[in-house]
Each structure stands twice: as structure tokens, then as C-alpha cells.
Scaffold this active site. Structure first.
Site, PDB file in Angstrom:
ATOM      1  N   ASP A 132      -6.257  -4.254  -2.284  1.00 46.29           N
ATOM      2  CA  ASP A 132      -4.812  -4.270  -2.052  1.00 46.29           C
ATOM      3  C   ASP A 132      -4.557  -5.412  -1.078  1.00 46.29           C
ATOM      4  O   ASP A 132      -4.863  -5.300   0.107  1.00 46.29           O
ATOM      5  CB  ASP A 132      -4.400  -2.906  -1.454  1.00 46.29           C
ATOM      6  CG  ASP A 132      -2.961  -2.891  -0.939  1.00 46.29           C
ATOM      7  OD1 ASP A 132      -2.228  -3.881  -1.149  1.00 46.29           O
ATOM      8  OD2 ASP A 132      -2.573  -1.867  -0.327  1.00 46.29           O
ATOM      9  N   LYS A 187       1.812 -13.651   2.040  1.00 45.39           N
ATOM     10  CA  LYS A 187       2.071 -13.167   0.681  1.00 45.39           C
ATOM     11  C   LYS A 187       3.504 -13.505   0.238  1.00 45.39           C
ATOM     12  O   LYS A 187       3.766 -13.698  -0.947  1.00 45.39           O
ATOM     13  CB  LYS A 187       1.860 -11.655   0.651  1.00 45.39           C
ATOM     14  CG  LYS A 187       2.017 -10.992  -0.693  1.00 45.39           C
ATOM     15  CD  LYS A 187       1.562  -9.553  -0.615  1.00 45.39           C
ATOM     16  CE  LYS A 187       1.834  -8.786  -1.882  1.00 45.39           C
ATOM     17  NZ  LYS A 187       1.338  -7.396  -1.774  1.00 45.39           N
ATOM     18  N   GLU A 221       1.078  -2.996  -8.175  1.00 46.27           N
ATOM     19  CA  GLU A 221       0.872  -2.005  -7.120  1.00 46.27           C
ATOM     20  C   GLU A 221       1.320  -0.594  -7.534  1.00 46.27           C
ATOM     21  O   GLU A 221       0.577   0.363  -7.314  1.00 46.27           O
ATOM     22  CB  GLU A 221       1.581  -2.457  -5.834  1.00 46.27           C
ATOM     23  CG  GLU A 221       0.852  -3.641  -5.193  1.00 46.27           C
ATOM     24  CD  GLU A 221       1.699  -4.465  -4.228  1.00 46.27           C
ATOM     25  OE1 GLU A 221       2.830  -4.039  -3.910  1.00 46.27           O
ATOM     26  OE2 GLU A 221       1.232  -5.544  -3.804  1.00 46.27           O
ATOM     27  N   ASP A 243       7.874   2.720  -2.430  1.00 47.99           N
ATOM     28  CA  ASP A 243       6.924   2.029  -1.553  1.00 47.99           C
ATOM     29  C   ASP A 243       7.666   1.396  -0.374  1.00 47.99           C
ATOM     30  O   ASP A 243       8.311   0.358  -0.514  1.00 47.99           O
ATOM     31  CB  ASP A 243       6.184   0.960  -2.385  1.00 47.99           C
ATOM     32  CG  ASP A 243       5.151   0.179  -1.576  1.00 47.99           C
ATOM     33  OD1 ASP A 243       5.113   0.309  -0.347  1.00 47.99           O
ATOM     34  OD2 ASP A 243       4.371  -0.568  -2.208  1.00 47.99           O
TER      35      ASP A 243
END
Ligand code: AMP
Length: 612
Positions: free
Chosen positions: A8, A70, A170, A192
């Protein structure tokens, strides 16, 4: 057997996990027993460090501390403008891509290189924990990541010496961690909420096939906002404290204290904060925290509602909600989610570890030990090419399950055209200029034939990682294009949403404009073919009266083409068609009939100008 690990690669934290022979999943820890690795890289005079140590250097003036890289992954410099405004480290433009200067070592680092440093660290951790070499990995990305962002993530893996077997979404990973797909089908929402980002996805799982039905979210919404709201309240209530908090170290202490209080409130209903050195003490109740956080709850549910509307699915139809990210421990959010869906929450797996665990499940499947599960995702936006008149011809519609392949035949527009320009587009708008350009290439070496005669097959192929390849082949000669699709720089999820919204709001005018452009293109094709036919036939095939009628109607059609009334153009085409019908019947000329229909590709403009 070689181990395959699941990674992850998160905005704030990254993790690596492995599914053991007995089927249990283990999140691999560092020597200190920590599962999380801060996704932080410090470029300091003493060297490059990654993780916890790097994070400690944040206030060190001689060090560049790179975090949240990211957010820059696979995007152009220009596209990262809004993100860069939030970052405290310098980001420069390196050939159109963002890069972080590392003056100590006389270089710049791109986001995939930063990602690679984090992945290398996780790889070493995995090798130490498993006691063997590790190369094969599955890496997760947000469901809205586009082709370029996925490719950049893959590149980061390759730079870290990893063989990236697959990039998976994800939310899909989170579902796998719960054994969904393996044991249970249904419609699941994945909520999330992390430190700085909120992602919502709706996942449909049928017979082991995973389909992302909708995504939405907010790239700047998370636990850090709640901490900031608490901090602001403290500073506003105490001017003395506000003065002290001008110093970054003091502000840092207060922010950490705010986070601690927030976390404590998911266990107790009231918490007292005492900071004698700052002469500050206060009490925070859960009720007050809920009030402070209410605007953020509304923002999150605004995104949830938009995704649900997009998918046309009612909240009651959802079978369960998976909680991901540390901030889903926040009671107010849990209540709001349970209330909205009226369904049980899947929360037995630690929300910080769930994505990595799911990646490990997928890694295990790909290792070949289990063959019982197929994983599929979908394209977030439609993919197609530009055809004559600047219109978009879609080959792969949005929400198509991947891997996917589509082929379509196209032809030329101009007599003797020897090359075509293949312009690859992403988006829902009718006109090419309103969509996003993913790349373009030229197919040359087409035999010089009348317009409409060459048969050019365009193939779109999206692999299981969501990476797109486009090729073109002229069928009579077998000539193929040298396909180079330059990477499409990233689309943030809000961009995707924005594009969809735009497409929707412009749907009617787009449709009309497209009809007009298509009608004009068709008219021109018909006029060209008619002129060619008239030039080649004599009075044995066509008498003078017929010829004059056709010529007169051609003129009328030309005038109509200059106007903006698509319907009129089409009506005049139909009239001309009727007049040329007997001619077409007499001339059993294949290339002519083909020229009267078909889709046409633009020629390469001589001076690189617009071809539309
Ligand atoms: P992640 O980015 O998924 O690691 O999530 C980190 C965020 O979760 C941080 O903002 C934490 O403050 C927050 N968090 C962790 N535990 C709790 C808790 N019990 N209640 C509220 N927020 C939490």
C-alpha cells in the site's frame, strides 16, 4: 516458491504485507515493530533517509523533507499547481514534469524516484522479515488514478527493483482483505478517510469479478483538518496562546495535542488537555468536537451522494460498508456512515492495514497458489480517437471492465491520402478539443487510394493494470503505425468528476454541434464522391438532365454547409443522395459506395497546423 508481497503506497503512510501458506495475512513490521512507514523522504546533508527518521527532520532548515509525493505522481508540472501550493518543499519544472531538487547530491528527483525510495525501504523490510529475496509485488493505487498515474507507480516499483505484477485499486484491495469475492458477492461501499484525503468508491462484486461502479471524494479532506479545527478553536479562545503559537515548534506541539485529544475522544466523552509550559489547559467534549467537525462530515457526504447519484444506486441497495483509513475510527463518521446506508460496517480489519492486507491477498492469488479469483476494474472515462471535423469517436466507453480491447475500422477523407493522424482522447465530450489528449501518432505508408477506400483498423488495448496501448494497421498493405502513446499526465479524481459534470451539462449543445460537424463532414464526402463520379461517367450512364439536377443540388448542399443548421445539411444530403441513387446503382463502384459512408481519419497537416 518466490514470495509475492502486497504494498500500500499511501499519501501519508505505506505498508507491505504477505499472505502466508496457511492463508493468514501478515503486515510486515520494521525492527521496532512498526507496521506503518511514513511516506516521507528527507534529503539532508548527511544523506537520504526514509520514514520515521525522515519525518523528524521536518523543521530542519538544511533538509528538504518530501512528503505526499503521491499527489504529484504521474502528473505534469502544470497539473500539480494546486497541489504544489500546499507543499512546503520546492518543486521545479523538469521538462514539463514536477521534480524535487536535491542540491546536496546535485540532482533532482521525480515523484516516481521518491516513490522508489519508499518502495525500496519496504522491499528491504520484507526481505528481512521473510528471510529471502523479494522482487514480485502488487501495488495499490486510488481507483481514480489514470493511466499515467498507474504507469508512474509501476515505474517507481521498477526503480526500486520490484517486478510489479499488478497495480490494483485500493477499494478493491480493501474488499479482498474482507474475503469479499472469495467468499461473498454483493455491492459494497468503501469509505476511505485518512489524514489528508477522502476517497469513496462503490464496488460491485459478482462471481469473483470486481467492478468499481463509481468513485468520488475530496483530495483535501481528512484527519488533519479536524486537528486544525480544534487548534483554531484553542487559539481563538486564548490570545496569549495564539501569540506563543507563532513559533512553529509551539504550533507543532499544539497540533499534536489536538490530534491526541481527538483520538482520545473516540474512547471517552471528554478529555482534558494540560500544557503547563504554555500555561494552557482546556477541556474538549465529544459533543463539541462533533460540532467542529460537522462541516467536514457534510463535505464527505456531499461526495458520497454524488457518487451514489452517478451510479444510480440507492444507499439501501448496498450490502455493507468497508471502513479504510485512520480517521474512520472517528465515531461521528461511523455514525453518519451507518445512518446513511443503514447497513453494518465492515471494520474488523484495522483500517490502517486493510489495503495492504488486501494487496497481499491479490499478491497471493497472482503467485499462482490460488486460481479461484479474477480481478477486474473499470475505466473511469471513455477512450477514443479524433475523427474528421474534430469529433470524438469512442472505442472504449467509460466504466468498461478492464482488461479490455476494442477494434474499429476507419478510412481516409482525402483522395490519395497516404498518412493518418491518430489522436487518442479521454473524456465524455463530443468534440475532441473538449476532451483530454492522451497522445497522438501517425500511420504512414497508406497506399494512395480514393478517399474511403483504405481500411485502417485501430485497436485499443487496456491491460489488467489499466495501461493503454493504441495501434493502427492499414489492412491491405499490413502497414502498422509505430505506436508511441506519450503518457497522459494525471487526472485527479475531482478532474474526472469535473469532466463528467461538464460533459453532462454540455450534453445537448455538444450533441447538436457534433451533428452539425458530422453532417458537414458527410456532406463534403458526398460532394467529393459525386464530383469524382460525375467526372468519370459519360452520357451513356447519366443523361444531361440528371447531371444538371445533381450539380444544382450539390450547390444547394454547399450553401447549407456554410450555415449552422445541421438538420438542413442532412436534409440536403438526403436530397442529393436521392438524386445520385440511380447513378450509384448504375456504377457498381465499391470505392464510391464506401466513400458515401464510413468514418474518416484526418490527414497530417503539412505545416503541423490543425487538421480539423
Ligand atoms: P491514515 O492516513 O489512514 O493513516 O489516517 C491517519 C489519520 O487518522 C490521522 O489524521 C489520525 O489523527 C486519524 N486517527 C487515527 N486514530 C483516530 C481515532 N481514534 N479517531 C479519530 N481519528 C483518528
Amino acid at each position: 516458491m518466490k514470495p509475492v508481497v502486497g504494498i500500500d503506497l499511501g499519501t501519508t503512510h505505506s505498508l507491505v504485507a504477505y499472505r502466508k501458506e496457511d492463508g493468514t495475512v501478515e503486515v510486515l513490521r520494521d525492527r521496532e515493530g512498526r507496521a506503518l512507514l511514513p511516506s516521507v523522504v528527507a534529503l539532508s546533508p548527511d544523506g537520504v533517509s526514509v520514514g520515521w527518521g525522515a519525518r523528524e527532520l521536518i523543521n530542519n532548515p538544511k533538509t528538504t523533507v518530501v512528503y505526499a509525493a503521491k499527489r504529484l505522481m504521474g502528473r505534469s508540472f502544470e497539473e500539480t499547481a494546486a497541489e504544489r501550493a500546499h507543499l512546503s518543499y520546492p518543486v521545479i519544472d523538469k521538462n514539463g514534469s514536477p521534480a524535487i531538487p536535491d542540491p546536496e547530491r546535485g540532482r533532482t528527483l521525480t515523484p516516481p524516484e521518491i516513490g522508489a525510495l519508499i518502495l525500496s525501504n519496504l522491499r528491504s523490510r520484507a526481505e528481512e522479515a521473510l528471510g529471502c529475496a523479494v522482487a514480485d509485488a502488487v501495488i495499490t493505487v486510488p481507483a481514480y488514478f489514470n493511466d499515467a498515474q498507474r504507469q508512474a507507480t509501476k515505474d517507481a516499483g521498477a526503480l526500486a527493483g520490484l517486478n510489479v505484477l499488478r497495480i490494483i485499486n485500493e477499494p478493491t484491495a480493501a474488499a479482498l482483505a474482507y474475503g469479499l469475492g472469495e467468499k461473498k458477492d454483493g455491492l459494497f461501499a468503501v469509505f476511505d478517510l485518512g489524514g489528508g484525503t477522502f476517497d469513496f468508491s462503490l464496488l460491485e462484486i459478482r462471481k469473483g469479478i470486481f467492478e468499481v461502479r463509481a468513485t468520488s471524494g475530496d483530495t483535501h479532506l481528512g484527519g488533519e483538518d479536524f486537528d486544525r479545527a480544534i487548534l483554531t478553536e484553542w487559539l481563538e479562545s486564548d490570545p496569549g496562546l495564539a501569540a506563543k503559537a507563532e513559533r512553529p515548534e509551539v504550533k507543532d506541539i499544539l497540533r499534536k495535542e489536538a490530534e491526541r485529544a481527538k483520538i482520545a475522544l473516540s474512547k471517552t466523552s471528554e478529555v482534558t488537555v494540560r500544557l503547563p509550559s504554555l500555561e494552557f489547559s482546556t477541556t474538549l467534549t465529544r459533543a463539541r468536537l462533533d460540532t467542529l467537525v460537522a462541516p467536514f462530515v457534510s463535505r464527505a457526504f456531499h461526495a458520497v451522494r454524488s457518487a451514489m447519484q452517478d451510479s444510480g444506486i440507492e444507499p439501501q441497495a448496498v450490502d455493507g460498508v468497508i471502513l479504510v483509513g485512520g480517521s474512520t475510527r472517528f465515531l461521528r463518521f461511523r455514525e453518519a456512515v451507518a445512518e446513511f446506508f443503514g447497513k453494518p460496517l465492515l471494520d474488523s480489519v484495522d483500517p490502517d492495514l486493510v489495503v495492504a492486507e488486501g494487496a497481499a491477498v491479490q499478491a497471493d492469488i497472482l503467485s499462482g497458489r490460488r486460481k479461484d479469483l479474477l480481478l477486474l476494474d473499470v475505466t473511469p472515462l471513455s477512450l477514443g480517437i479524433e475523427t474528421i471535423g474534430g469529433v470524438t469517436s469512442t472505442l472504449i466507453p467509460r466504466n468498461t471492465t478492464i482488461p479490455a480491447q476494442a477494434k474499429e475500422l476507419f478510412t481516409t477523407y482525402v483522395d490519395g491520402q497516404v498518412n493518418v493522424d491518430i489522436h487518442v482522447l479521454q473524456g465524455e465530450r463530443e468534440m475532441a478539443a473538449d476532451n483530454r489528449s492522451l497522445g497522438r501518432f501517425t500511420l504512414s505508408g497508406i497506399p494512395p487510394l480514393p478517399a474511403g477506400a483504405p481500411r485502417i483498423e485501430v485497436t485499443f488495448q487496456i491491460d489488467a493494470n489499466g495501461i493503454l496501448e493504441v495501434s493502427a494497421r492499414e489492412q491491405t498493405t499490413g502497414q502498422r503505425a509505430n505506436v508511441v502513446i506519450h503518457p497522459s499526465y494525471g487526472l485527479a479524481k475531482e478532474d474526472v468528476r469535473e469532466l463528467l459534470k461538464e460533459a453532462f451539462s454540455h450534453a445537448k449543445e455538444d450533441f447538436e454541434l457534433r451533428l452539425l460537424v458530422d453532417s458537414r463532414t458527410e456532406a463534403q464526402t458526398v460532394i467529393n464522391a459525386t464530383a469524382r463520379a460525375l467526372a468519370t461517367v459519360g452520357s451513356d450512364i447519366l443523361d444531361e438532365r440528371e447531371r444538371q439536377a445533381i450539380e444544382a443540388q450539390t450547390k444547394i448542399l454547399r450553401t447549407a454547409m456554410e450555415g449552422n443548421d445541421g438538420k438542413k445539411v442532412r436534409d440536403e444530403i438526403r436530397t442529393l443522395d436521392r438524386l445520385t441513387q440511380p447513378l450509384a446503382e448504375r456504377l457498381v463502384n465499391h470505392s464510391l459506395t464506401e466513400a458515401l459512408s464510413g468514418k474518416h481519419l484526418p490527414e497530417i497537416p503539412p505545416e503541423g497546423g490543425s487538421h480539423a
